[in-house]
Design a protein around this motif. Structure first.
Motif, PDB file in Angstrom:
ATOM      1  N   LEU A  66       0.534  -0.782  -0.240  1.00  0.00           N
ATOM      2  CA  LEU A  66      -0.090  -0.469  -0.099  1.00  0.00           C
ATOM      3  C   LEU A  66       0.539   0.733  -0.196  1.00  0.00           C
ATOM      4  O   LEU A  66       0.590   2.176  -0.584  1.00  0.00           O
ATOM      5  CB  LEU A  66      -1.114  -0.282   1.084  1.00  0.00           C
ATOM      6  CG  LEU A  66      -1.825   1.067   1.226  1.00  0.00           C
ATOM      7  CD1 LEU A  66      -2.231   1.062   0.063  1.00  0.00           C
ATOM      8  CD2 LEU A  66      -2.852   0.968   2.557  1.00  0.00           C
ATOM      9  N   ALA A  67       2.115   1.176   0.970  1.00  0.00           N
ATOM     10  CA  ALA A  67       2.758   2.529   0.738  1.00  0.00           C
ATOM     11  C   ALA A  67       3.590   2.613  -0.363  1.00  0.00           C
ATOM     12  O   ALA A  67       3.766   3.874  -0.879  1.00  0.00           O
ATOM     13  CB  ALA A  67       3.492   2.430   2.188  1.00  0.00           C
ATOM     14  N   GLY A  68       3.996   1.681  -1.309  1.00  0.00           N
ATOM     15  CA  GLY A  68       4.479   1.779  -2.588  1.00  0.00           C
ATOM     16  C   GLY A  68       3.919   2.157  -3.173  1.00  0.00           C
ATOM     17  O   GLY A  68       3.880   2.756  -4.437  1.00  0.00           O
ATOM     18  N   GLY A  69       2.395   1.522  -3.344  1.00  0.00           N
ATOM     19  CA  GLY A  69       1.576   2.277  -4.108  1.00  0.00           C
ATOM     20  C   GLY A  69       0.970   3.423  -4.119  1.00  0.00           C
ATOM     21  O   GLY A  69       0.883   4.511  -5.176  1.00  0.00           O
ATOM     22  N   ILE A  70       0.824   4.494  -3.695  1.00  0.00           N
ATOM     23  CA  ILE A  70       1.020   5.847  -2.611  1.00  0.00           C
ATOM     24  C   ILE A  70       2.378   6.614  -3.337  1.00  0.00           C
ATOM     25  O   ILE A  70       1.944   7.539  -3.683  1.00  0.00           O
ATOM     26  CB  ILE A  70       0.580   5.352  -1.230  1.00  0.00           C
ATOM     27  CG1 ILE A  70      -0.796   5.127  -0.909  1.00  0.00           C
ATOM     28  CG2 ILE A  70       0.530   7.099  -0.661  1.00  0.00           C
ATOM     29  CD1 ILE A  70      -0.891   5.045   0.608  1.00  0.00           C
ATOM     30  N   ALA A  71       3.149   5.694  -2.937  1.00  0.00           N
ATOM     31  CA  ALA A  71       4.338   6.241  -3.399  1.00  0.00           C
ATOM     32  C   ALA A  71       4.535   6.942  -4.894  1.00  0.00           C
ATOM     33  O   ALA A  71       4.691   8.464  -5.173  1.00  0.00           O
ATOM     34  CB  ALA A  71       5.437   6.464  -2.792  1.00  0.00           C
ATOM     35  N   GLY A  72       4.227   5.850  -5.714  1.00  0.00           N
ATOM     36  CA  GLY A  72       4.023   5.969  -6.955  1.00  0.00           C
ATOM     37  C   GLY A  72       3.608   6.494  -7.892  1.00  0.00           C
ATOM     38  O   GLY A  72       3.322   7.229  -8.570  1.00  0.00           O
ATOM     39  N   LEU A  73       1.970   6.199  -7.084  1.00  0.00           N
ATOM     40  CA  LEU A  73       0.746   7.704  -7.676  1.00  0.00           C
ATOM     41  C   LEU A  73       0.728   8.967  -7.712  1.00  0.00           C
ATOM     42  O   LEU A  73       0.501   9.799  -7.932  1.00  0.00           O
ATOM     43  CB  LEU A  73      -0.422   7.204  -6.491  1.00  0.00           C
ATOM     44  CG  LEU A  73      -1.777   7.864  -6.843  1.00  0.00           C
ATOM     45  CD1 LEU A  73      -1.432   7.523  -8.808  1.00  0.00           C
ATOM     46  CD2 LEU A  73      -2.660   7.464  -6.171  1.00  0.00           C
ATOM     47  N   ILE A  74       1.527   9.502  -5.995  1.00  0.00           N
ATOM     48  CA  ILE A  74       1.545  10.991  -6.090  1.00  0.00           C
ATOM     49  C   ILE A  74       3.323  11.412  -7.303  1.00  0.00           C
ATOM     50  O   ILE A  74       3.226  12.386  -7.240  1.00  0.00           O
ATOM     51  CB  ILE A  74       2.212  11.198  -4.474  1.00  0.00           C
ATOM     52  CG1 ILE A  74       0.923  10.904  -3.410  1.00  0.00           C
ATOM     53  CG2 ILE A  74       2.430  12.181  -4.336  1.00  0.00           C
ATOM     54  CD1 ILE A  74       0.829  10.786  -2.219  1.00  0.00           C
ATOM     55  N   SER A  75       3.739  10.314  -6.954  1.00  0.00           N
ATOM     56  CA  SER A  75       4.767  10.605  -7.435  1.00  0.00           C
ATOM     57  C   SER A  75       5.231  10.921  -8.936  1.00  0.00           C
ATOM     58  O   SER A  75       5.344  12.282 -10.097  1.00  0.00           O
ATOM     59  CB  SER A  75       6.170   9.511  -7.220  1.00  0.00           C
ATOM     60  OG  SER A  75       7.733   9.895  -7.874  1.00  0.00           O
ATOM     61  N   ARG A  76       3.951  10.289  -9.808  1.00  0.00           N
ATOM     62  CA  ARG A  76       3.369  10.311 -10.336  1.00  0.00           C
ATOM     63  C   ARG A  76       3.325  11.519 -11.733  1.00  0.00           C
ATOM     64  O   ARG A  76       3.498  12.509 -12.119  1.00  0.00           O
ATOM     65  CB  ARG A  76       3.302   9.030 -11.332  1.00  0.00           C
ATOM     66  CG  ARG A  76       2.251   9.021 -12.633  1.00  0.00           C
ATOM     67  CD  ARG A  76       3.308   8.938 -13.802  1.00  0.00           C
ATOM     68  NE  ARG A  76       3.278   9.877 -15.241  1.00  0.00           N
ATOM     69  CZ  ARG A  76       3.705  10.125 -15.774  1.00  0.00           C
ATOM     70  NH1 ARG A  76       4.920  10.084 -16.290  1.00  0.00           N
ATOM     71  NH2 ARG A  76       3.216  10.559 -17.503  1.00  0.00           N
ATOM     72  N   PHE A  77       2.271  11.798 -10.748  1.00  0.00           N
ATOM     73  CA  PHE A  77       1.253  12.966 -11.148  1.00  0.00           C
ATOM     74  C   PHE A  77       2.415  14.602 -10.763  1.00  0.00           C
ATOM     75  O   PHE A  77       2.101  15.360 -11.878  1.00  0.00           O
ATOM     76  CB  PHE A  77       0.086  13.308 -10.454  1.00  0.00           C
ATOM     77  CG  PHE A  77      -0.700  14.276 -10.615  1.00  0.00           C
ATOM     78  CD1 PHE A  77      -1.790  14.258 -10.705  1.00  0.00           C
ATOM     79  CD2 PHE A  77      -0.606  15.734  -9.728  1.00  0.00           C
ATOM     80  CE1 PHE A  77      -1.946  14.918 -11.491  1.00  0.00           C
ATOM     81  CE2 PHE A  77      -1.366  16.729 -10.000  1.00  0.00           C
ATOM     82  CZ  PHE A  77      -2.518  16.565 -11.060  1.00  0.00           C
ATOM     83  N   CYS A  78       2.969  14.221  -9.994  1.00  0.00           N
ATOM     84  CA  CYS A  78       3.955  15.501 -10.202  1.00  0.00           C
ATOM     85  C   CYS A  78       5.093  15.678 -10.525  1.00  0.00           C
ATOM     86  O   CYS A  78       5.118  16.960 -11.283  1.00  0.00           O
ATOM     87  CB  CYS A  78       4.303  15.503  -8.793  1.00  0.00           C
ATOM     88  SG  CYS A  78       3.733  15.507  -6.679  1.00  0.00           S
ATOM     89  N   ILE A  79       5.280  14.377 -11.577  1.00  0.00           N
ATOM     90  CA  ILE A  79       6.367  14.870 -12.689  1.00  0.00           C
ATOM     91  C   ILE A  79       6.065  14.982 -14.172  1.00  0.00           C
ATOM     92  O   ILE A  79       7.061  14.274 -15.115  1.00  0.00           O
ATOM     93  CB  ILE A  79       7.483  13.731 -12.040  1.00  0.00           C
ATOM     94  CG1 ILE A  79       7.467  12.362 -12.571  1.00  0.00           C
ATOM     95  CG2 ILE A  79       8.759  14.270 -11.264  1.00  0.00           C
ATOM     96  CD1 ILE A  79       7.238  11.030 -13.356  1.00  0.00           C
ATOM     97  N   ALA A  80       5.038  14.435 -14.439  1.00  0.00           N
ATOM     98  CA  ALA A  80       3.939  13.836 -15.311  1.00  0.00           C
ATOM     99  C   ALA A  80       4.556  15.062 -16.334  1.00  0.00           C
ATOM    100  O   ALA A  80       4.890  14.395 -17.946  1.00  0.00           O
ATOM    101  CB  ALA A  80       2.812  14.559 -15.244  1.00  0.00           C
ATOM    102  N   PRO A  81       4.443  15.875 -16.199  1.00  0.00           N
ATOM    103  CA  PRO A  81       5.100  17.241 -17.521  1.00  0.00           C
ATOM    104  C   PRO A  81       6.292  16.767 -17.659  1.00  0.00           C
ATOM    105  O   PRO A  81       7.173  16.972 -19.145  1.00  0.00           O
ATOM    106  CB  PRO A  81       4.158  18.692 -17.353  1.00  0.00           C
ATOM    107  CG  PRO A  81       3.628  18.223 -15.506  1.00  0.00           C
ATOM    108  CD  PRO A  81       4.094  17.521 -15.265  1.00  0.00           C
TER     109      PRO A  81
END
Length: 319
Positions: A19-34
């Protein structure tokens, strides 16, 4: 084993780690998408950025730097153009983060059972990181390919939806079409994750003195340094992976319409060096490093914080 290593590996149940790994990936991706979209566009650009006649040798745009590329994308494709491919990418990052930390935890626990044959901490971290990266990459690779293809689309769309892309690739390229460039990805991710986790866990105890600063600065700083060093070392393989991912019947329909035809990792690297020089293997490195730093910092900080919250509230505590 270092205190930092034990902290990352031994705390939390399997469900909490997932769960912690999934949350980390989700938030990280949105921030660096551009930044990810910009990186992919630059990696697929084959002509020299300093060539004054570049517009005459390509049907696509000429990008020169991170900020100018962002402005060009917004001008021609709208602000949403900076988040192209974000849906498959979010799915990939969530699955990747969960798979990565689960495999990492499982591998380190397995190595810990070796008793007197247990490898040194640095070797253990490298092996655990490499296994975690390889497992996560293989499980999520089709989503990685879709992310690249959507990010490579210009104003003229190649795929109109995620479902349409899945159907079209299956129809025209078959199952192998979802794994174009996978060999480059595995060749890249094994040393990358090994180097990343080795560096991260070596630096984390030393940088723990910064933990008194806001928002767990020590974790973030260790993640930044580890990611920058590892990313630079394997960047040519990342570029080759992107070039291979857009091969196939749609190769000439992306924003850069003159992408050469490549057939394999070594052949791709040889062609790039012969036609574009060594610098051709490092197109997009600057923005990649700019992206890697906040991405890893957000990932590791979010993972550590999310895992702590899950433990404190005894969420998903069953093993």
């Amino acid at each position: 084993m270092s205190a930092g290593g034990e902290h990352l590996k031994d705390e939390g149940t399997k469900r909490q780690v997932v769960l912690a790994g999934g949350i980390a990936g989700l938030i990280s991706r949105f921030c660096i998408a551009p930044l990810d979209v910009v990186k992919i566009r630059l990696q697929l650009q084959i002509h020299s950025l300093s060539d004054p006649f570049a517009h005459q040798i390509t049907n696509g745009p000429v990008y020169k730097g991170t900020l100018s590329t962002m402005r060009a994308i917004v001008r021609h494709e709208g602000i949403t153009g900076l988040w192209k491919g974000n849906i498959p990418a979010e799915m990939m990052y969530v699955c990747y983060g969960a798979a990565q930390f689960t495999a990492y935890r499982g591998t380190t626990q397995a190595l810990a059972q070796l008793g007197p044959y247990r490898p040194p901490p640095s070797v253990e971290s490298f092996l655990s990181g490499a296994v975690a990266g390889a497992c996560a990459t293989g499980m999520t690779y089709p989503l990685d390919l879709l992310r690249t293809r959507f990010a490579a689309q210009g104003p003229d769309r190649v795929y109109h939806s995620l479902r349409a892309s899945v159907v079209e690739i299956a129809r025209h390229e078959g199952i192998p079409g979802y794994f174009r460039g996978c060999s480059a990805a595995v060749a890249q991710i094994v040393p990358y994750m090994g180097l990343f986790f080795t560096t991260y866990e070596s630096l984390r105890p030393a940088m723990s003195i910064w933990d008194s600063l806001p928002m767990g600065t020590g974790d973030a700083a260790a993640g930044v340094v580890a990611s920058v060093l590892a990313k630079t070392g394997v960047f040519p393989l990342d570029l080759v992976r992107k070039r291979l991912q857009v091969q196939g019947p749609t190769r000439t329909r992306y924003v850069h319409r003159n992408i050469p035809e490549y057939t394999g990792v070594l052949q791709s690297m040889a062609v790039i060096v012969r036609t574009q020089g060594i610098r051709g293997l490092y197109r997009g490195l600057t923005v990649s490093l700019i992206k890697a730093a906040p991405a890893s910092a957000v990932t590791m900080w979010t993972y550590e914080r999310a895992l702590k919250v899950l433990q404190e509230h005894n969420i998903a505590a069953d093993r």
